[in-house]
Write an enzyme that holds these catalytic residues in place. Sequence first.
Site, mmCIF file in Angstrom:
data_model
loop_
_atom_site.group_PDB
_atom_site.id
_atom_site.type_symbol
_atom_site.label_atom_id
_atom_site.label_comp_id
_atom_site.label_asym_id
_atom_site.label_seq_id
_atom_site.Cartn_x
_atom_site.Cartn_y
_atom_site.Cartn_z
ATOM 1 N N GLY A 1 0.783 -1.226 0.000
ATOM 2 C CA GLY A 1 0.000 0.000 0.000
ATOM 3 C C GLY A 1 0.814 1.275 0.000
ATOM 4 N N CYS B 1 11.857 -1.767 2.976
ATOM 5 C CA CYS B 1 10.727 -1.580 2.076
ATOM 6 C C CYS B 1 9.735 -0.554 2.634
ATOM 7 C CB CYS B 1 10.079 -2.930 1.771
ATOM 8 S SG CYS B 1 8.924 -2.899 0.379
ATOM 9 N N LEU B 2 8.511 -0.954 2.994
ATOM 10 C CA LEU B 2 7.564 -0.008 3.561
ATOM 11 C C LEU B 2 8.123 0.613 4.836
ATOM 12 C CD1 LEU B 2 4.695 1.253 3.401
ATOM 13 C CD2 LEU B 2 3.896 -0.651 4.821
ATOM 14 N N GLN C 1 10.275 3.426 3.772
ATOM 15 C CA GLN C 1 9.500 4.581 3.314
ATOM 16 C C GLN C 1 8.918 5.351 4.497
ATOM 17 O OE1 GLN C 1 6.773 2.447 0.849
ATOM 18 N NE2 GLN C 1 8.276 2.095 -0.778
ATOM 19 N N ASN D 1 10.491 -4.953 -4.596
ATOM 20 C CA ASN D 1 9.047 -5.014 -4.780
ATOM 21 C C ASN D 1 8.449 -3.760 -4.174
ATOM 22 O OD1 ASN D 1 6.315 -5.497 -4.810
ATOM 23 N ND2 ASN D 1 6.387 -6.820 -3.018
ATOM 24 N N GLY E 1 6.078 0.013 -5.304
ATOM 25 C CA GLY E 1 5.483 0.933 -6.265
ATOM 26 C C GLY E 1 5.520 2.367 -5.792
ATOM 27 N N PHE E 2 6.043 2.570 -4.567
ATOM 28 C CA PHE E 2 6.253 3.903 -4.008
ATOM 29 C C PHE E 2 7.722 4.036 -3.643
ATOM 30 C CE2 PHE E 2 1.828 2.958 -3.378
ATOM 31 C CZ PHE E 2 1.164 4.169 -3.508
ATOM 32 N N HIS F 1 14.967 -5.725 -0.734
ATOM 33 C CA HIS F 1 14.764 -6.865 0.172
ATOM 34 C C HIS F 1 16.059 -7.651 0.331
ATOM 35 C CE1 HIS F 1 10.407 -6.952 1.036
ATOM 36 N NE2 HIS F 1 10.343 -6.218 -0.065
ATOM 37 N N GLU G 1 16.826 -9.898 2.380
ATOM 38 C CA GLU G 1 16.623 -11.290 2.781
ATOM 39 C C GLU G 1 16.325 -12.208 1.608
ATOM 40 O OE1 GLU G 1 12.656 -10.132 1.788
ATOM 41 O OE2 GLU G 1 14.243 -9.078 2.838
#
Length: 398
Positions: A258, A285-286, A289, A327, A329-330, A369, A371
């Site tokens: 998301g 990742c998220l 961000q 992976n 999209g932001f 990522h 890992e």
Amino acid sequence: MTHIDTDTAWPDHKPTALLVLADGTVLEGYGLGAEGHAVGEVCFNTAMTGYEEILTDPSYAGQLITFTFPHIGNVGTNDEDIETVNMAATPGARGVILRTAITEPSNYRATRHLDQWLRARGIIGLSGIDTRALTALIRSKGMPNAVIAHAKDGQFDLDALKKEAREWPGLEGMDLVPMVTSAQRFTWDETPWVWNEGFGRQTKPEFNVVAIDYGIKRNILRLLAGVGCKITVVPATTSAEDIMALKPDGVFLSNGPGDPAATGKYAVPVIQQVISSGTPTFGICLGHQMLGLAVGAKTKKMHQGHHGANHPVKDETTGKVEITSMNHGFAVDQDTLPSGATQTHISLFDGSNCGIALEGKPVFSVQYHPEASPGPRDSHYLFQRFAELMREKKRSAA
């Protein structure tokens, strides 16, 4: 002259699956996996292997994955490669789009055919379309919203599918973390897989780590355990007070799906308090961000995103280049990074931000990522870096 009955000699291969884009474009193919329909954002993934990990990565919630590599599924599936923490849970990709039909599995680790596995997990699949052409469309126009549908009888309400694809609001502004986060606190001690031995257990942990679960992957937890961590995983909405009450040596900010700005409305204040406490903090990742948001930077929606296992990233602190799995999209907008937040990693594909560190504080994060091991282990040093920050903090407090 021999008469040929065309009704039997040339069977009608009726489409049993559709991909309906928001602009009304309809792509016909053959269904696999679960029947039904699902709406999401179509992205493409360039990985040649690791499809099971990709399809069970909670970061893919709300997305339909197009694999550019044509032969997906040929090594089957197994329980060891699932990335959702709850093995029975289905968060992850809503659908999968393949070029060719799946052949019988040919791998000693396989326990189930991909088609059977998709059905069991409720993931809708489609094969038989030109995935390279779809990828080219995404690269040109961006990631479209779409509906994937599978019906064995080939009967579809096309108008309804077009309407659903057209009216779906898209991932921008959407908080999907509630779909994938754990409902309650739990501990983790499983360590990474070893050839001919399987997974181990961390019996003598050096560090007490709290991992905030925005959609965490099993192998991240394994690598944290592998560098000496006893891990307590907490739900995404856990307060900073409850996190610090566990007396962590370090806090981990997990991956997830998301729009980070949407999730950040409740996650960022917690992260800011963790940073202020001086606790070593590592995000992926998220989590990366939202760490950026917590220090005052902004995030932005990407045109086509980064999805694959062949992304070169440069560590600007060492000059080293890593081959990474991505992976997202932001992305963190590097032009908005405030003073005190240093860009540590960049994508060599498009120059986008892939890592930050806070000056004078034991806090860092990466967009990719580490890992997932496509390099295969180019980025595992990041877990050691986190461990060393915790070690230094413990020494200074002694």
